[in-house]
Design a protein around this motif. Structure first.
Motif, PDB file in Angstrom:
ATOM      1  N   VAL A  58       0.857  -1.187   0.000  1.00  0.00           N
ATOM      2  CA  VAL A  58       0.000   0.000   0.000  1.00  0.00           C
ATOM      3  C   VAL A  58       0.890   1.234   0.000  1.00  0.00           C
ATOM      4  O   VAL A  58       0.669   2.184  -0.740  1.00  0.00           O
ATOM      5  N   VAL A  59       1.931   1.185   0.825  1.00  0.00           N
ATOM      6  CA  VAL A  59       3.006   2.186   0.849  1.00  0.00           C
ATOM      7  C   VAL A  59       4.264   1.468   1.318  1.00  0.00           C
ATOM      8  O   VAL A  59       4.203   0.619   2.215  1.00  0.00           O
ATOM      9  N   SER A  60       5.405   1.797   0.719  1.00  0.00           N
ATOM     10  CA  SER A  60       6.679   1.353   1.287  1.00  0.00           C
ATOM     11  C   SER A  60       7.618   2.550   1.378  1.00  0.00           C
ATOM     12  O   SER A  60       7.561   3.458   0.547  1.00  0.00           O
ATOM     13  N   VAL A  61       8.436   2.537   2.408  1.00  0.00           N
ATOM     14  CA  VAL A  61       9.424   3.605   2.635  1.00  0.00           C
ATOM     15  C   VAL A  61      10.779   2.967   2.879  1.00  0.00           C
ATOM     16  O   VAL A  61      10.903   2.055   3.707  1.00  0.00           O
ATOM     17  N   THR A  62      11.779   3.438   2.159  1.00  0.00           N
ATOM     18  CA  THR A  62      13.154   2.978   2.335  1.00  0.00           C
ATOM     19  C   THR A  62      14.043   4.178   2.598  1.00  0.00           C
ATOM     20  O   THR A  62      13.954   5.191   1.894  1.00  0.00           O
TER      21      THR A  62
END
Length: 285
Positions: free
Chosen positions: A190-194
């Motif tokens: 749905v959302v990914s953050v790196t």
């Protein structure tokens, strides 16, 4: 896929490229096949199987790590070399990549080829300054930020294929974090953050912030990164960077989540990821 009339298994790169260029109709490369099975594209006429081309490898020299495009996600997940990057960030991403059965089939080249917004491997590759090697009539090397088209998709030409992904080993000095919001651990993002970060003398020297599923393609946020470089991270500074991220993303609403939900998750996860990166340096110093 009911219109597919031919399936080729070339023995060389040259043969594969010739087929892509000369075979009539619409073709697509296949290695693991996990995307093609899901997409069920009715316009495909033929498939070119690249599993015999020797593109499943993981090598290194003094400056870079080299990943063959047909390398399976499970191979990367189990690799100590990949685990050495950004305090294991890439390995963490792999653990969220579908199921073990899918990871044993899916390849890194297949996951990035179409530049899908929710492709789990692309934000980590953005945060690691990856380069993509494309082979057609000639070979060209493009930075991953240039590999992705702003409007969606990638710059791969119909007669080209990905042969290799290159990662600079400077990120072995970095800390990193990968956070993913999805309905289940194995589901699409749905959302990914790196985030990745290198700290020198208690100040942020390098920062990367990349997100998936918040725009037509996975994106880096240079303005938020610039706010951190040269600074000692504080809660206020992390809040500022998260605000910039929220301002610069433009997610869509769909059945997986609303734009408002995605923005809020992006904000919260950016703060958590940056804090995690900073704390890893503080605890190791």
């Amino acid at each position: 896929m009911k219109n597919i009339t031919a399936y080729f298994t070339p023995a060389t790169l040259e043969e594969a490229i010739h087929l892509l260029r000369e075979q009539p109709g619409k073709g697509k490369l296949i290695a693991g096949g996990t995307n093609i099975v899901v997409e069920k594209d009715p316009t495909l006429d033929f498939l070119v199987d690249v599993r015999q081309l020797g593109l499943d490898y993981l090598n290194e020299d003094d400056e870079r790590i080299y990943i063959g495009a047909a390398t399976h996600i499970e191979t990367l997940y189990r690799s100590m070399l990949m685990n050495s990057l950004a305090s294991g960030m890439f390995t963490e991403m792999c653990s969220w990549f579908a199921s073990k059965q899918i990871r044993n089939m899916a390849t890194i080249g297949g996951n990035i080829a179409d530049g899908h917004s929710a492709a789990d491997t692309i934000p980590p590759l953005l945060a690691l300054d990856a380069q993509i090697v494309l082979r057609g009539e000639t070979e060209r090397v493009v930075a991953i930020v240039e590999f992705l088209k702003p409007e969606g998709g990638s710059v791969i030409q119909p007669h080209e294929l990905i042969t290799e992904i290159r990662l600079p080993k400077i990120f072995q000095q970095a800390s990193g974090a990968f956070l993913k919001n999805s309905k289940t651990r194995e589901d699409i993002s749905v959302v990914s953050v790196t985030t990745t970060m290198i700290v020198k003398e208690q100040r942020c020297d390098v920062a990367r912030i990349a997100l998936g599923a918040v725009a037509p393609i996975p994106v880096r946020i240079p303005a938020a990164e610039a706010a951190l470089v040269g600074q000692t991270l504080t809660p206020e500074l992390i809040e500022q960077a998260a605000d910039i991220v929220t301002e610069q993303i433009h997610p869509l609403t769909n059945f997986r989540g609303s734009a408002e939900f995605r923005k809020e998750i992006a904000r919260v996860y950016t703060k958590r990821a940056l804090q995690s990166c900073w704390e890893k340096f503080v605890s190791s110093s």
